[in-house]
Design an enzyme around this catalytic site. Structure first.
Site, PDB file in Angstrom:
ATOM      1  CB  THR A  13      24.628   9.738   1.124  1.00 52.61           C
ATOM      2  OG1 THR A  13      25.234   9.181   0.108  1.00 52.61           O
ATOM      3  CG2 THR A  13      24.172  11.127   0.672  1.00 52.61           C
ATOM      4  CB  VAL A  14      21.553   9.295   5.233  1.00 49.33           C
ATOM      5  CG1 VAL A  14      20.565   9.738   6.271  1.00 49.33           C
ATOM      6  CG2 VAL A  14      21.059   9.492   3.861  1.00 49.33           C
ATOM      7  CE  LYS A 105      14.526   4.663  -0.857  1.00 52.47           C
ATOM      8  NZ  LYS A 105      15.318   5.508  -0.908  1.00 52.47           N
ATOM      9  CD  GLU A 129       8.472  12.642   8.845  1.00 51.58           C
ATOM     10  OE1 GLU A 129       7.788  12.699   9.833  1.00 51.58           O
ATOM     11  OE2 GLU A 129       8.175  12.732   7.783  1.00 51.58           O
ATOM     12  N   GLY A 134      12.338  12.314   1.828  1.00 51.48           N
ATOM     13  CA  GLY A 134      13.475  13.074   2.424  1.00 51.48           C
ATOM     14  C   GLY A 134      13.380  13.910   3.610  1.00 51.48           C
ATOM     15  CD  GLU A 190      17.691   4.640  -3.752  1.00 54.92           C
ATOM     16  OE1 GLU A 190      18.517   3.865  -2.856  1.00 54.92           O
ATOM     17  OE2 GLU A 190      17.413   5.648  -3.331  1.00 54.92           O
ATOM     18  CG  ASP A 201      13.024   5.268  -4.406  1.00 52.81           C
ATOM     19  OD1 ASP A 201      13.832   4.889  -3.531  1.00 52.81           O
ATOM     20  OD2 ASP A 201      12.515   6.482  -4.544  1.00 52.81           O
ATOM     21  CE  LYS A 205      11.697   7.426  -1.511  1.00 58.16           C
ATOM     22  NZ  LYS A 205      12.388   8.082  -2.694  1.00 58.16           N
ATOM     23  N   GLY A 302      19.008  13.404  -0.578  1.00 59.41           N
ATOM     24  CA  GLY A 302      20.253  14.352  -0.368  1.00 59.41           C
ATOM     25  C   GLY A 302      20.740  14.160   1.013  1.00 59.41           C
TER      26      GLY A 302
HETATM   27  P1  NAP Z   1      25.030   4.704   1.442  1.00 55.62           P
HETATM   28  O1  NAP Z   1      25.480   5.918   1.197  1.00 55.62           O
HETATM   29  O2  NAP Z   1      25.318   3.803   0.419  1.00 55.62           O
HETATM   30  O3  NAP Z   1      25.526   4.285   2.683  1.00 55.62           O
HETATM   31  C1  NAP Z   1      25.324   3.234   3.402  1.00 55.62           C
HETATM   32  C2  NAP Z   1      26.027   2.766   4.503  1.00 55.62           C
HETATM   33  O4  NAP Z   1      25.698   1.624   5.238  1.00 55.62           O
HETATM   34  C3  NAP Z   1      27.608   2.946   4.398  1.00 55.62           C
HETATM   35  O5  NAP Z   1      28.207   3.417   5.304  1.00 55.62           O
HETATM   36  C4  NAP Z   1      28.082   1.472   4.303  1.00 55.62           C
HETATM   37  O6  NAP Z   1      29.265   1.185   4.692  1.00 55.62           O
HETATM   38  C5  NAP Z   1      27.085   0.843   5.200  1.00 55.62           C
HETATM   39  N1  NAP Z   1      26.629  -0.587   5.158  1.00 55.62           N
HETATM   40  C6  NAP Z   1      26.037  -1.018   3.996  1.00 55.62           C
HETATM   41  N2  NAP Z   1      25.799  -2.418   4.385  1.00 55.62           N
HETATM   42  C7  NAP Z   1      26.227  -2.618   5.484  1.00 55.62           C
HETATM   43  C8  NAP Z   1      26.549  -3.758   6.121  1.00 55.62           C
HETATM   44  N3  NAP Z   1      26.014  -5.217   5.603  1.00 55.62           N
HETATM   45  N4  NAP Z   1      27.352  -3.953   7.319  1.00 55.62           N
HETATM   46  C9  NAP Z   1      27.311  -2.927   7.888  1.00 55.62           C
HETATM   47  N5  NAP Z   1      27.560  -1.468   7.050  1.00 55.62           N
HETATM   48  C10 NAP Z   1      26.905  -1.447   6.075  1.00 55.62           C
HETATM   49  O7  NAP Z   1      23.434   5.055   1.439  1.00 55.62           O
HETATM   50  P2  NAP Z   1      22.686   6.397   2.121  1.00 55.62           P
HETATM   51  O8  NAP Z   1      22.447   6.969   0.548  1.00 55.62           O
HETATM   52  O9  NAP Z   1      23.089   6.924   3.127  1.00 55.62           O
HETATM   53  O10 NAP Z   1      21.187   5.857   2.288  1.00 55.62           O
HETATM   54  C11 NAP Z   1      20.933   5.104   3.544  1.00 55.62           C
HETATM   55  C12 NAP Z   1      19.341   4.815   3.700  1.00 55.62           C
HETATM   56  O11 NAP Z   1      18.757   6.429   3.755  1.00 55.62           O
HETATM   57  C13 NAP Z   1      18.956   4.089   2.638  1.00 55.62           C
HETATM   58  O12 NAP Z   1      17.938   3.314   3.314  1.00 55.62           O
HETATM   59  C14 NAP Z   1      18.242   5.220   1.890  1.00 55.62           C
HETATM   60  O13 NAP Z   1      17.092   4.452   0.962  1.00 55.62           O
HETATM   61  C15 NAP Z   1      17.611   6.243   2.762  1.00 55.62           C
HETATM   62  N6  NAP Z   1      17.397   7.309   2.041  1.00 55.62           N
HETATM   63  C16 NAP Z   1      18.683   7.969   1.370  1.00 55.62           C
HETATM   64  C17 NAP Z   1      18.509   9.140   0.953  1.00 55.62           C
HETATM   65  C18 NAP Z   1      19.510   9.910   0.034  1.00 55.62           C
HETATM   66  O14 NAP Z   1      19.288  10.906  -0.609  1.00 55.62           O
HETATM   67  N7  NAP Z   1      20.774   9.132   0.068  1.00 55.62           N
HETATM   68  C19 NAP Z   1      17.346  10.051   1.264  1.00 55.62           C
HETATM   69  C20 NAP Z   1      16.110   9.293   1.960  1.00 55.62           C
HETATM   70  C21 NAP Z   1      16.320   7.877   2.235  1.00 55.62           C
HETATM   71  P3  NAP Z   1      30.428   1.482   3.878  1.00 55.62           P
HETATM   72  O15 NAP Z   1      30.557   3.030   4.082  1.00 55.62           O
HETATM   73  O16 NAP Z   1      31.688   1.013   4.642  1.00 55.62           O
HETATM   74  O17 NAP Z   1      30.199   1.084   2.667  1.00 55.62           O
HETATM   75  N1  HSE Z   2      16.812   7.874  -4.987  1.00 54.16           N
HETATM   76  C1  HSE Z   2      15.634   8.250  -4.070  1.00 54.16           C
HETATM   77  C2  HSE Z   2      15.115   9.513  -5.052  1.00 54.16           C
HETATM   78  C3  HSE Z   2      16.660   9.145  -2.916  1.00 54.16           C
HETATM   79  O1  HSE Z   2      15.599   9.749  -6.103  1.00 54.16           O
HETATM   80  O2  HSE Z   2      14.366  10.019  -4.646  1.00 54.16           O
HETATM   81  C4  HSE Z   2      15.543   9.503  -1.863  1.00 54.16           C
HETATM   82  O3  HSE Z   2      14.817   8.426  -1.424  1.00 54.16           O
END
Ligand code: NAP
Ligand code: HSE
Length: 428
Positions: A13-14, A105, A129, A134, A190, A201, A205, A302
């Site tokens: 996603t990110v 986080k 950051e 987010g 998540e 979570d 934070k 997001g």
């Molecule tokens: P996500 O959609 O699950 O994406 C994770 C990515 O990492 C995928 O591309 C996955 O590969 C890759 N990955 C996971 N384990 C791996 C491994 N062992 N080796 C190689 N690649 C690996 O997660 P996300 O939502 O983008 O979140 C990423 C980070 O940002 C997390 O720490 C999350 O807490 C943080 N974050 C997310 C948000 C949000 O709104 N989503 C907001 C703030 C912070 P594949 O694509 O091949 O599966």
């Molecule tokens: N699952 C988290 C939330 C994503 O709902 O705030 C952002 O860290």
């Protein structure tokens, strides 16, 4: 042009959104910053997986460790999430003298002290950051802009999923399970939403916010937390009748007994700015003697907002690489006392199902009194020979409140402690 090679750990996603932005906004970023940001490698688990955004040909790899040592990679962005293998890969990058930007986080809360020390030793930046709030700029304000303020409290809605669920339950009467399913569909939760709804979570934070606000590292084991899975529509209604909203808050305070950080659902006065925060929006309310109060609010989850925060860190780290200077950590942590939560003053709302007969109120009041907890208000609604009692206490140490609750639970006249939720208000 000042070219910086970027290696990405993760393209979900990110990460996927970040890649899209780095490609489609390359010229605009270059014009504004003078930086030519080039993606060199992208490590994922499964290269054959369909992706929302196209990834330029030949960039995908399943060998993250090799990516980090690639001499073309100047800067590493970790957006894979979790502690393993992300933690060791980040450490490896820092030890190799490469700055790291992360949105993780969970990793920073668990291993932040070690990783910040490794960054300092190598003289490179470790920026996070996006790890809290987010798209809301909050890490930089806390560690830089407000570094000269003696902050007293940082309190926030730092989980979008739970605020979305509580908003739907309170405004539309949506059932908890349906609201959670909607939050998952909208991509806020998540992969396993337990971390959202049970407060883990938000606890990660809150640990980061407390550490930055008070300059002492607050480990996750010092952040007691609970979530919203037991909040009912009835309590949301009763709370509103009493003049409160129910919110899941992360609360970090500088108390006389030391720094305290905790996460739980609270009754918050309707007039408090955080009570007005709806949906998946996050907000952080900061208090200090000179600054009085500050409110930071915005999209806490997001791909797009989070990628904006990551991109800001990437630009910051890229500038530091080009400046060629040794980078010192933005904030230094010193040892300070951490408060024992049992001694932290809290205030409670308690909903009891009781027998409706003479002497019941007296027994309940005595149980609170014996635990040294004073009652602020009582409201009763009778139904035949049973009654619902709503009690709001005055502030007393958390341990005393727990003693009172345990004693009340064992009274014969109390059929159920239907709810017990802390109250966060200025009143004692
Ligand atoms: P996500 O959609 O699950 O994406 C994770 C990515 O990492 C995928 O591309 C996955 O590969 C890759 N990955 C996971 N384990 C791996 C491994 N062992 N080796 C190689 N690649 C690996 O997660 P996300 O939502 O983008 O979140 C990423 C980070 O940002 C997390 O720490 C999350 O807490 C943080 N974050 C997310 C948000 C949000 O709104 N989503 C907001 C703030 C912070 P594949 O694509 O091949 O599966
Ligand atoms: N699952 C988290 C939330 C994503 O709902 O705030 C952002 O860290």
């Amino acid at each position: 042009m000042n070219t910086i090679g970027i290696g990405l750990l993760g393209a979900g996603t990110v990460g996927g959104t970040l890649i899209h932005r780095l490609v489609t906004e390359h010229a605009a970023i270059a014009a504004k910053t003078g930086l030519d940001l080039q993606i060199r490698r992208v490590a994922v688990r499964d290269p054959s997986k369909p992706r929302t955004f196209d990834i330029p040909e030949g960039l995908l790899t399943t060998e993250p460790a090799e990516m980090i040592t690639d001499p073309e990679v100047d800067l590493v962005v970790e957006v894979m999430g979790g502690q393993d293998p992300a933690g060791d890969l980040v450490l490896q990058a820092l030890q190799a003298g490469k700055p790291v930007v992360t949105a993780n986080k969970e990793l920073i809360a668990a291993r932040g002290a070690q990783l910040i020390a490794a960054a300092e030793e190598s003289g490179v930046a470790l920026l996070f950051e996006a790890a809290v709030g987010g798209g809301i700029p909050i890490i930089r304000p806390l560690s830089e802009t407000l570094a000269g303020e003696r902050l007293t409290r940082v309190m926030g809605i730092v989980n979008g999923t739970t605020n979305y669920i509580l908003t739907r339950m309170s405004e539309e009467g949506t059932a908890y399970a349906d609201a959670l399913a909607q939050a998952q569909d909208l991509g806020y939760a998540e992969p396993d939403p337990t971390a959202d709804v049970e407060g883990a979570d938000a606890a990660a934070k809150a640990a980061i916010l407390a550490s930055l606000a008070f300059g002492t590292w607050v480990g996750l084991d010092h952040v007691p937390h609970s979530g919203i899975s037991e909040i009912t529509a009835a309590d949301i209604r009763y709370a509103r009748d009493l003049g409160y909203a129910i919110k899941l808050l992360g609360i970090a305070e500088d108390t006389p007994a030391g720094v305290s950080a905790r996460v739980h659902p609270v009754l918050l006065p309707l007039e408090h700015p955080l009570s007005a925060i709806r949906g998946a929006t996050n907000a952080i309310f900061i208090e200090g003697p000179a600054i009085d109060t500050l409110l930071f609010a915005g999209p806490g989850a997001g791909g797009d907002p989070t990628a904006t925060a990551v991109l800001g860190d990437v630009i910051d780290a890229a500038r530091e690489i080009l400046a060629g200077a040794q980078v010192a950590p933005r904030i230094r942590f010193s040892e300070a006392a951490l408060a024992d939560f049992g001694g932290v003053p809290t205030k409670w709302y308690v909903r009891l199902e009781v027998d409706d007969r003479p002497g019941v109120l007296a027994q309940i009041a005595a149980a609170f009194g014996e635990a040294n907890v004073s009652i602020k208000s009582v409201w009763q609604e009778g139904t035949d020979d049973e009654a619902t009692l709503l009690i709001v206490t005055h502030r007393a140490p958390e341990d005393a409140q727990q003693d009172a609750l345990a004693a009340v639970k064992h009274l014969d006249c109390v059929n159920a402690v239907a709810a017990a939720i802390r109250v966060e208000s200025e009143e004692l």
